[in-house]
Design an enzyme around this catalytic site. Structure first.
Site, PDB file in Angstrom:
ATOM      1  N   TYR A 220       3.724  42.134  84.080  1.00  0.00           N
ATOM      2  CA  TYR A 220       3.974  42.496  82.689  1.00  0.00           C
ATOM      3  C   TYR A 220       3.016  43.581  82.217  1.00  0.00           C
ATOM      4  CZ  TYR A 220       6.639  38.118  82.641  1.00  0.00           C
ATOM      5  OH  TYR A 220       7.526  37.106  82.903  1.00  0.00           O
TER       6      TYR A 220
ATOM      7  N   HIS B  43      29.265  35.925  73.014  1.00  0.00           N
ATOM      8  CA  HIS B  43      29.518  35.810  74.443  1.00  0.00           C
ATOM      9  C   HIS B  43      29.568  34.311  74.729  1.00  0.00           C
ATOM     10  CE1 HIS B  43      29.425  36.222  78.735  1.00  0.00           C
ATOM     11  NE2 HIS B  43      28.217  35.677  78.852  1.00  0.00           N
TER      12      HIS B  43
ATOM     13  N   SER C 253      19.999  37.123  79.627  1.00  0.00           N
ATOM     14  CA  SER C 253      19.805  35.670  79.549  1.00  0.00           C
ATOM     15  C   SER C 253      20.664  35.050  78.459  1.00  0.00           C
ATOM     16  CB  SER C 253      18.334  35.353  79.278  1.00  0.00           C
ATOM     17  OG  SER C 253      17.486  36.011  80.191  1.00  0.00           O
TER      18      SER C 253
ATOM     19  N   ASP D 240      32.903  40.163  79.134  1.00  0.00           N
ATOM     20  CA  ASP D 240      34.117  39.504  78.650  1.00  0.00           C
ATOM     21  C   ASP D 240      35.247  40.516  78.474  1.00  0.00           C
ATOM     22  OD1 ASP D 240      32.897  36.744  78.035  1.00  0.00           O
ATOM     23  OD2 ASP D 240      31.634  38.106  76.895  1.00  0.00           O
TER      24      ASP D 240
ATOM     25  N   GLY E 237      16.074  32.970  82.553  1.00  0.00           N
ATOM     26  CA  GLY E 237      16.526  32.026  81.540  1.00  0.00           C
ATOM     27  C   GLY E 237      16.831  30.689  82.177  1.00  0.00           C
TER      28      GLY E 237
END
Length: 319
Positions: free
Chosen positions: A68, A178, A122, A151, A82
């Site tokens: 990071y 979603h 996520s 989608d 996630g």
């Protein structure tokens, strides 16, 4: 002379993250891909495997692992880490754990001096994108969720199969969450410019009776169809994410239905939802506000109500 290097970091080297990274490498989208994962050995192994493919690709994309603290000069950071849903759960059932993971990622990244664009994959992606927006303090255009991009691709495939055309000739958007509450503004769907309603009316012998509600339902369930057979989805969503990244890095002004913050569009405020959005180097540059029928708009608002309910819940938890 100024030469810039286009850099993308992928946080989470599971199947979605590694496939996204590999798609970036095989398509030569950027100059550098950095892999970050709590399992450093997994990230290193993925890096080695991808690096071995460079000899047989069109260009040399540098692949490395990182932390990071090294994110300060990244242009785009994709968050795929996630909590995966278990059998019988919905995407919304994973919210609290996914939000905790997002917080553990975003806070140290922002300390690195990062000022680029976050793309959240996520789930539940609309709510996680909103949470990242709040955590990061970045402008709304710099925090995007993949939203209903995948989608919409699924919907276009189903419509194309119905009328036997190339899915790239179908122009249709799935909008809103979603998830199960997403909707389709059928009045705006066209095939090569011809309204889908007219295509159905003019080709009864070819298409028969088309159940639009069934098509929407199948779109919402496509991910689960894949999940139940192979444990997760990754090719489609990874490629959709790379499409978003290309639109941004190449300054394309391409319209893709991603999750972005609404500030008055469609009569909605302070909610992230999947809507057709102009993407360019600034990120989510502008929302294309398409005209829907009153019934379609009501369904869209019901979907944003669901998103807002869960967004409010996670914001109040103060994780």
């Amino acid at each position: 002379m100024k030469i810039t290097t286009r850099k993308v970091a992928i946080v989470g080297c599971g199947l979605v993250g590694s496939t996204t990274a590999f798609s970036l490498v095989t398509q030569g989208v950027c100059d550098e891909v950095m892999l970050i994962d709590i399992n450093e050995e997994r990230a290193y192994g993925e890096m080695l495997d991808m690096r071995d493919s460079i000899e047989y690709l069109n260009r040399n994309v540098k692949v490395k692992t990182g932390t990071y603290a090294e994110c300060g000069d990244m242009d785009i950071i994709v968050i795929t880490a996630g909590a995966p849903p278990k059998q019988g759960q919905t995407r919304l059932d994973t919210l609290e754990m996914s939000a905790k993971i997002a917080k553990s990622i975003v806070e140290p990244i922002m300390k690195s001096g990062f000022d680029g664009i976050f793309i959240a994959i996520s789930n539940p992606v609309d709510i996680i994108a909103h949470y990242i927006y709040k955590l990061s303090g970045l402008p709304k255009n710099q925090v995007i969720g993949t939203g209903t991009a995948i989608d919409s691709a699924r919907l276009q495939n189903m419509i194309a199969q119905t009328v036997n055309v190339d899915p790239r000739s179908v122009h249709a958007y799935s909008m809103g969450e979603h998830g199960d509450s997403q909707m389709v503004p059928w009045s705006t769907v066209t095939i090569a410019g011809k309204p889908f309603y007219d295509v159905i009316a003019d080709n009864k012998e070819l298409v028969g009776d088309v159940d639009l509600d069934e098509l929407v339902y199948r779109t919402t369930q496509e991910g689960w169809e894949i999940f139940n057979r192979k444990g997760t989805t990754y090719y489609g969503i990874a490629t959709a994410c790379v499409g978003v990244i290309k639109a941004i890095l190449n300054d394309e002004n391409r319209i893709i239905p991603v999750s972005t913050l609404l500030e008055g569009e469609y009569g909605e405020r302070d909610v992230y939802a999947g809507v057709p959005t102009v993407l360019n180097r600034s990120g989510a540059y502008d929302v294309l506000e398409i005209h829907m029928t009153p019934g379609e708009l009501a369904r869209f608002k019901e979907s944003t109500r669901v998103i807002r309910e869960y967004t409010d819940r996670i914001m109040k938890l103060n994780l």
